[in-house]
Design a protein around this motif. Sequence first.
Motif, PDB file in Angstrom:
ATOM      1  N   ASN A   1       1.301   3.354   2.469  1.00  0.00           N
ATOM      2  CA  ASN A   1       2.008   3.495   3.525  1.00  0.00           C
ATOM      3  C   ASN A   1       3.014   2.162   3.838  1.00  0.00           C
ATOM      4  O   ASN A   1       3.639   1.917   4.920  1.00  0.00           O
ATOM      5  CB  ASN A   1       1.182   3.592   4.862  1.00  0.00           C
TER       6      ASN A   1
ATOM      7  N   SER B   1       2.434  -1.040   3.848  1.00  0.00           N
ATOM      8  CA  SER B   1       2.167  -2.113   4.403  1.00  0.00           C
ATOM      9  C   SER B   1       1.779  -3.314   3.332  1.00  0.00           C
ATOM     10  O   SER B   1       1.490  -2.603   2.156  1.00  0.00           O
ATOM     11  CB  SER B   1       1.183  -2.062   5.367  1.00  0.00           C
TER      12      SER B   1
ATOM     13  N   THR C   1       0.940  -1.032  -0.037  1.00  0.00           N
ATOM     14  CA  THR C   1      -0.127  -0.045   0.055  1.00  0.00           C
ATOM     15  C   THR C   1       0.541   1.274   0.086  1.00  0.00           C
ATOM     16  O   THR C   1       2.228   1.189   0.215  1.00  0.00           O
ATOM     17  CB  THR C   1      -0.884   0.049   1.185  1.00  0.00           C
TER      18      THR C   1
HETATM   19  C1  LIG Z   1      -1.774   1.396   6.030  1.00  0.00           C
HETATM   20  O1  LIG Z   1      -2.722   1.102   4.917  1.00  0.00           O
HETATM   21  C2  LIG Z   1      -3.497  -0.046   5.154  1.00  0.00           C
HETATM   22  C3  LIG Z   1      -4.500  -0.031   3.967  1.00  0.00           C
HETATM   23  O2  LIG Z   1      -4.286   0.903   3.027  1.00  0.00           O
HETATM   24  C4  LIG Z   1      -4.396   0.295   6.541  1.00  0.00           C
HETATM   25  O3  LIG Z   1      -5.176  -0.781   6.899  1.00  0.00           O
HETATM   26  C5  LIG Z   1      -3.221   0.430   7.625  1.00  0.00           C
HETATM   27  O4  LIG Z   1      -3.806   0.521   8.922  1.00  0.00           O
HETATM   28  C6  LIG Z   1      -2.207   1.565   7.310  1.00  0.00           C
HETATM   29  N1  LIG Z   1      -1.118   1.283   8.286  1.00  0.00           N
HETATM   30  C7  LIG Z   1      -0.616   2.292   8.993  1.00  0.00           C
HETATM   31  C8  LIG Z   1       0.334   1.913  10.040  1.00  0.00           C
HETATM   32  O5  LIG Z   1      -1.244   3.297   8.694  1.00  0.00           O
END
Ligand SMILES: *[C@@H]1O[C@H](CO)[C@@H](O)[C@H](O)[C@H]1NC(C)=O
Length: 522
Positions: free
Chosen positions: A175, A177, A173
């Motif tokens: 970010n 992950s 994604t």
């Molecule tokens: C990163 O993105 C995903 C989905 O796009 C989300 O579920 C997740 O919580 C995010 N993680 C952080 C650490 O922001």
Amino acid sequence: MAGVSVALAALVFSLSCLGSGTGATVGGPDGDTIFLSVNVSRVLKVVSERFLSVAIDASLLAEEKFMYLLSSQKLRTLAKALTPGFLRFGGTKQDFMVFSPHTRSNAALRPDGNAAQRLKKEWAEQEVLLQKEEIQGHYSKVRFSEHAVDLLYSFANCSGFDLIFGLNALLRTKNNSWDSRNAETLLNYCESQNYSMSWELGNEPNSFEKKADVRVDGYQLGQDFLHLRNILKNSKLYHTTGLYGPDVSQPKNHRKDLLQGFLETAAKAIDACTWHHYYVNGREASMEDFLSPKVLDTLTTKITKVLQTVTLASPGKKVWLGETSSAYGGGATGLSDTFVAGFMWLDKLGLAAKLGIDVVVRQVLIGSGTYHMVDANLDPLPDYWLSILYKRLVGPEVLDADGLTNSGVPGRKLRVYLHCTNKKSPNVRKGAVTLFALNLSKKKMEIIMPSRLNRSSVEAFVLEAGKTTGLVQLNGAVLKMVNDSTLPPLHGITLPPGQSLKLPGRAFAFYVLRDASVPVCW
Ligand SMILES: *[C@@H]1O[C@H](CO)[C@@H](O)[C@H](O)[C@H]1NC(C)=O
Ligand SMILES: *[C@@H]1O[C@H](CO)[C@@H](O)[C@H](O)[C@H]1NC(C)=O
Ligand SMILES: *[C@@H]1O[C@H](CO)[C@@H](O)[C@H](O)[C@H]1NC(C)=O
Ligand SMILES: *[C@@H]1O[C@H](CO)[C@@H](O)[C@H](O)[C@H]1NC(C)=O
Ligand SMILES: *[C@@H]1O[C@H](CO)[C@@H](O)[C@H](O)[C@H]1NC(C)=O
Ligand SMILES: *[C@@H]1O[C@H](CO)[C@@H](O)[C@H](O)[C@H]1NC(C)=O
Ligand SMILES: *[C@@H]1O[C@H](CO)[C@@H](O)[C@H](O)[C@H]1NC(C)=O
């Protein structure tokens, strides 16, 4: 069962006789004497009954049509003899693979006999392309359909392997992950087909930056695994299935950090901790490397390091060599697919079990590179024969044994390992033990049995290089398949009690001590 019919019209492949011999058995007249020293009062380690497992590299999916090679009757016969075992489907390409339902490639038509021949030829060409990709470090994306999954599953299920599928961890994604959506689509499909299988996520994440310019640290990878475990928990079919990882390369400094961070975050998400091991670089390796005690001993150092890391972060967690072979970069040409590769393979099986590794996944059963167990004709190579003998004769219980020289120190060039005999092996007697020994030198060797074992008769299975590269002799007779559905009988030679064991130079052997009556092997 999926709607895939499994029997590809019987393929008739000729035995190829390439090149000349490895020159392995020219020995001097004198041999050395080794005294076997054992302590059979307890079992040192108990490994998985799937200890010897195999991999198919995900690059086989580079074009879907190559998955049809898995429909060969001959390959299934060979595979069945290696079970019980895991079949890992993974490797570098797994992180460039996207599941795309309903996109059948036009090549995905069942080949007839001729097409199957053509397929094997094309696969050989494909291998060259894949090799190039690896050298250039640029990997193209691959889309695969339900049909490819069906072919893989039916191969595993019909052979009796437990399939482990490596998911793509490079779908990220914004970010950074793991983007699990594609994996969920695949999981849903597999569940709809009742496919019983287990999972991995990502291959050698320590080199994601090099391969794809994506940096994932141990903590983030751990989060990704926790996420996958949650998805699996919510599945009816997969809520208790296996999840293995993180499939890191062998320890170097920063790699150890990734492993440690990963385990601190996600040890509870995995059923076993996996790492990869190769002794040498395939492009530089020499015959001497394959026969060098020093090179073989490097595995001890690596295993010890990984076990220390795992024990600190997650005591008791099982550790697997999740992908392993002789030489990285696809193997060493003219070595990894010949008899001499058996020294690295058999010694790895011996050492890994003795040090407490639970499962060893051999790269590869079939596929690109030269470290395959089955050649482009789907004929078995020397390491295949070695592996089925190991399967049949060696049990999961490891015993304590050393080969000592006259002066009482362990011999450098003779390596011995002792296990209880596999209790499923035909006509096994209670308390039997199996010794396996490797003679790395050219001279023949004599093993003097300790008094604890010298009253037992011995069934000897001595393996030597065939006169032609790619062939192997068992007790002097070349091994080959009887036909596509039948393996030859693998008979030992019975030696009376009280004799020393004579092992030719550059050879290895299994010795079943049938009347050893070792209580811990009862
Ligand atoms: C990163 O993105 C995903 C989905 O796009 C989300 O579920 C997740 O919580 C995010 N993680 C952080 C650490 O922001
Ligand atoms: C796998 O094979 C077993 C035994 O051959 C069979 O009973 C089972 O139905 C198969 N499972 C699937 C999902 O194909
Ligand atoms: C096989 O291994 C032994 C044991 O170390 C080695 O010294 C020898 O050179 C090889 N041949 C023998 C023992 O005759
Ligand atoms: C064999 O191993 C047992 C258990 O570890 C130990 O108590 C015993 O002393 C050993 N025997 C010899 C002869 O070393
Ligand atoms: C999967 O198994 C369940 C329960 O055993 C059965 O009801 C279902 O029909 C099976 N589905 C397929 C596609 O075989
Ligand atoms: C393969 O060989 C076995 C053993 O000789 C025999 O029973 C079997 O009929 C043969 N199968 C084929 C397809 O030739
Ligand atoms: C077994 O070993 C002992 C001790 O070395 C020896 O005295 C005995 O003769 C051997 N037995 C046989 C059958 O060789």
